[in-house]
Every structure is written in structure tokens, then in C-alpha cells.
Design an enzyme around this catalytic site. Structure first.
Site, PDB file in Angstrom:
ATOM      1  N   GLU A  51       0.819  -1.205   0.000  1.00  0.00           N
ATOM      2  CA  GLU A  51       0.000   0.000   0.000  1.00  0.00           C
ATOM      3  C   GLU A  51       0.859   1.265   0.000  1.00  0.00           C
ATOM      4  OE1 GLU A  51      -1.989  -2.763   3.104  1.00  0.00           O
ATOM      5  OE2 GLU A  51      -0.060  -2.624   2.071  1.00  0.00           O
ATOM      6  N   SER A 167      20.886 -42.719  -8.742  1.00  0.00           N
ATOM      7  CA  SER A 167      19.700 -41.894  -8.988  1.00  0.00           C
ATOM      8  C   SER A 167      19.969 -40.685  -9.880  1.00  0.00           C
ATOM      9  CB  SER A 167      19.130 -41.406  -7.652  1.00  0.00           C
ATOM     10  OG  SER A 167      20.088 -40.622  -6.950  1.00  0.00           O
ATOM     11  N   TRP A 169      20.881 -39.264 -13.456  1.00  0.00           N
ATOM     12  CA  TRP A 169      19.693 -38.497 -13.116  1.00  0.00           C
ATOM     13  C   TRP A 169      18.488 -39.227 -13.673  1.00  0.00           C
ATOM     14  CZ3 TRP A 169      20.512 -34.856  -9.675  1.00  0.00           C
ATOM     15  CH2 TRP A 169      21.739 -34.224  -9.633  1.00  0.00           C
ATOM     16  N   ARG A 183      13.067 -24.135  -5.163  1.00  0.00           N
ATOM     17  CA  ARG A 183      13.780 -23.914  -3.902  1.00  0.00           C
ATOM     18  C   ARG A 183      13.858 -22.428  -3.548  1.00  0.00           C
ATOM     19  NH1 ARG A 183      18.827 -27.964  -5.287  1.00  0.00           N
ATOM     20  NH2 ARG A 183      17.718 -29.943  -4.943  1.00  0.00           N
ATOM     21  N   ASP A 199      23.875 -39.074  -2.077  1.00  0.00           N
ATOM     22  CA  ASP A 199      23.895 -38.176  -3.238  1.00  0.00           C
ATOM     23  C   ASP A 199      24.802 -36.962  -3.082  1.00  0.00           C
ATOM     24  OD1 ASP A 199      22.014 -39.884  -4.306  1.00  0.00           O
ATOM     25  OD2 ASP A 199      20.298 -38.653  -3.717  1.00  0.00           O
ATOM     26  N   GLU A 294      12.750 -32.920   0.238  1.00  0.00           N
ATOM     27  CA  GLU A 294      13.316 -33.596  -0.932  1.00  0.00           C
ATOM     28  C   GLU A 294      14.040 -34.872  -0.490  1.00  0.00           C
ATOM     29  OE1 GLU A 294      15.100 -31.390  -4.193  1.00  0.00           O
ATOM     30  OE2 GLU A 294      14.862 -29.543  -3.045  1.00  0.00           O
ATOM     31  N   THR A 299      12.317 -40.749   4.757  1.00  0.00           N
ATOM     32  CA  THR A 299      11.951 -39.400   5.206  1.00  0.00           C
ATOM     33  C   THR A 299      10.567 -39.026   4.715  1.00  0.00           C
ATOM     34  OG1 THR A 299      14.267 -38.679   5.277  1.00  0.00           O
ATOM     35  CG2 THR A 299      12.598 -36.956   5.128  1.00  0.00           C
TER      36      THR A 299
END
Length: 365
Positions: A51, A167, A169, A183, A199, A294, A299
Site C-alpha cells: 500500500e 539416482s 539423473w 527452492r 547423493d 526432498e 523421510t
């Protein structure tokens, strides 16, 4: 015309993403004689509210004008003075608002104050869109908990790595860039220690914007000193078990980490599993309003079981990995009956590079 100007407020508000937390995202437009005479948005935490920016931009043209805003103007002192006073002093004749501010310090009081001073008020224009934009802020001020997004990337057959743990990619460059940008829109990114050990991620935005706080769940303080997340690209918080602080050796390691700028948070833990709800409460006390998880299958499972997840983002790559022992995005014990399954609402699908992104809200959250 109201919707047109409120839509512009919402677009302006988005410019503050990643910069204003724990404050809300707010945009403001001032209109006189069907012409925009001023506009602004909340640019950074502690800075002028939307404002005030719009009023300054309009200058002397505010008298008799209509002010459009996606969130009720504040009526209390915080980092800045009350915006309602500035609106009244500027001679604004009408205020059009998308939604009331759920913050107990405001919650209708700003609108009431404006009406008492003769300013006409209209509330509820594009309200659902406004609530979606500030969903993290709303949860934070009403429940004292961060808004949690769980993101994972997997193959078409539901694997997040091969049976040997490879993993990188699974998803495309475009999908990874999307996550880097994501992120920059949250206060914190959270993973478990196993993700770090396997990783060794940086958990940064890779120059896509503001780097969030990196949170590592590391109950037994097993993080290696050369882990990427301990570098100085962004702040890092290690969540450790309360019990391990009793060891002299661990206290020395904690001291070394803290001296290098690493934050330590001791939290209750049982058999290597943290109380996720307690961690979220502790993060809220640190003014963390949004968290992107992530993590790996463990988890993710613990977070979902704890009921702290609000939104899911599943990237699916057009690949088949196979293997009954290859890890999946949600492990843990799982449910016994289908009636216990978490249901997703507002599910959408979007193509990112060669991958597909499925987004939705947890129905029970």
C-alpha cells in the site's frame, strides 16, 4: 473491472516470492477515473508494504481514488507503521480487498478501521486465488506451522533409484531446473542424512534465486565434514537427537560445526525417527513459513505419516528401472487397508521437458 485490477495485484504480489517471508505476498493498485495512477508490491521483509509503495507511486493523485489490494491492509505497528492510517491520510475513498488477513492482529480490524473513517470497503474479489497465493502465510499465522511441500522424482514404474542406489539423473535437465527455481520460493529445504550420504547434494537454487535454509535430519551427527551442504553457499541447520548431546565427543563436534556457521537444533527422537510435528513447530518458532521436503523414501514416509505435508509434487520420468529392491518414493511400513490411503485433491499434470509433474494437495492436511 474489480477483478481486472485485483488480478494485477496478484501478479505484482508474486514479485515478492522468496523475499518477504514471514510476511505475506501483497500487491496494490490505485485507480482514479478508470486509470491506474499508482501501483506497488511488498518487495522484501522489513520494507514498505504494498500500500505504501503504491501510495508513494501515485503521489497527489490518491484523493478520491480506489485502492485495490489482495490482502486486508494492516492496522497495527510491526516493522512498519499501520497501512490503514496512510490510506486514510491519502484521501482514498474506496478499498477493494481479495481476502481478510487471518493474522489475529488484523483479521477484519483493518477493514473496520477504514469503514469507521468513511472509506468504502469491498471484500472477496478473487478470494480463492488470493488464498492460494498466500497459502504458506495463512497456515503459518493460523496454525503456527510451516506449509510443507513434498517433492520427489521417480521412474514410470515408481523407482527413485536403481537397486544399487544410482539416482543421477532419473529426470530431465528441465525438471531439475524447475526444482532449483522452486527452492528459491521456499524458506527451507529438508532432507534426511541418508540423502546426503548417498547423493551429496548442494540443495541450492544453482543461481536461480534466493538460497533457502538447508535442513538435514541427522539424529546421530554422522554427517561428513566435507559434505556439500556444509559449504558457505547457503545456511545449514542440522537437526540432531537430544540424547547425543550428552557425549563429550559429540559436544566437541557440535562446537566445531557451530564455529563454522552451521546451526544445530536438538529435537526428540526415538529409534532414529524424529517427531516431525515437533520439528515443524520448532521451525515455525524460527519464522520458517514454508518447507520443501526432498528426502528419500524413509523421510517421505515419516513426513506423510506425521500428517505435516500439505502439498505433493511428483516428477515422473518416461523410464522403467525395475527391481523389487529398488527404492520407492514412499517407504516405511505403509498402510494395511486402502481405506487408510492418503487422498489427493486439486491434482494437476504438467509436462516439464520429457517428464511429467503431478501436483496436488493432501486432502486430510
Amino acid at each position: 473491472m474489480d477483478k481486472k485490477y485485483i488480478q494485477l495485484c496478484l501478479e505484482l504480489a508474486k514479485k515478492g516470492v522468496g523475499k518477504v517471508s514471514p510476511n505475506p505476498l501483497v500487491g496494490c493498485v490505485i485507480v482514479k477515473n478508470n486509470r491506474i495512477v499508482g501501483q506497488g508490491y511488498h518487495e522484501y521483509f522489513g520494507g514498505p508494504h504494498a500500500e505504501i509503495e503504491a501510495l508513494r507511486n501515485a503521489g497527489p493523485k490518491t484523493k478520491g481514488a480506489t485502492l485495490y489490494i489482495n490482502l486486508e491492509p494492516c492496522c497495527h505497528w510491526g516493522k512498519t507503521p499501520p497501512c490503514t492510517d496512510a490510506i486514510i491520510d491519502a484521501g482514498i475513498k474506496q478499498v477493494v480487498v481479495s481476502m481478510k488477513d487471518p493474522n489475529p492482529l488484523v483479521n477484519g480490524k483493518g477493514i473496520k478501521q477504514l469503514k469507521v473513517k468513511g472509506v468504502k470497503c469491498k471484500v472477496g474479489i478473487l478470494e480463492e486465488e488470493a488464498k492460494e497465493l498466500n497459502r504458506a502465510y495463512i497456515k503459518f499465522v493460523t496454525k503456527k506451522m510451516p506449509y510443507v511441500i513434498l517433492k520427489t522424482a521417480m521412474s514410470l514404474d515408481g523407482k527413485i533409484a536403481t537397486r544399487r542406489g544410482e539416482s543421477k539423473w532419473i529426470t530431465s535437465t528441465e525438471a531439475r531446473e524447475y526444482v532449483h527455481s522452486l527452492r528459491s520460493q521456499v524458506d527451507a529445504v529438508l532432507v534426511g542424512i541418508n540423502t546426503v550420504l548417498k547423493d551429496n547434494p548442494t540443495l541450492t537454487t544453482h543461481s536461480k534465486g534466493h538460497n533457502p535454509l538447508r535442513i538435514i535430519l541427522d539424529p546421530y551427527l554422522s554427517i561428513p565434514r566435507n559434505a556439500e551442504v556444509l559449504d558457505d553457499q547457503a545456511e545449514t541447520l542440522l537437526v540432531i537427537s537430544e540424547t547425543i548431546t550428552q557425549s563429550e565427543q559429540n559436544r566437541k563436534k557440535i562446537k566445531i560445526l557451530e564455529n563454522s556457521g552451521i546451526k544445530i537444533l536438538a529435537s526428540p527422537e526415538e529409534d532414529g525417527k524424529f517427531d516431525f510435528r515437533e520439528i515443524m513447530r520448532q521451525l515455525a518458532d524460527m519464522n520458517i513459513t514454508s518447507v520443501l521436503i526432498e528426502g528419500g523414501g524413509g523421510t517421505n514416509a515419516y513426513a506423510l505419516e506425521a500428517g505435516i505435508v500439505d502439498e505433493i509434487m511428483f516428477f515422473i520420468a518416461p523410464k522403467i528401472i525395475g527391481g523389487k529392491n529398488a527404492p520407492t518414493p514412499v517407504e516405511g511400513e505403509g498402510i494395511k487397508t486402502l481405506s487408510e490411503a492418503l487422498r489427493i485433491k486439486d491434482l494437476s499434470i504438467e509436462k516439464i521437458g520429457e517428464d511429467f509433474l503431478l501436483k496436488g494437495k493432501i486432502l486430510s492436511a
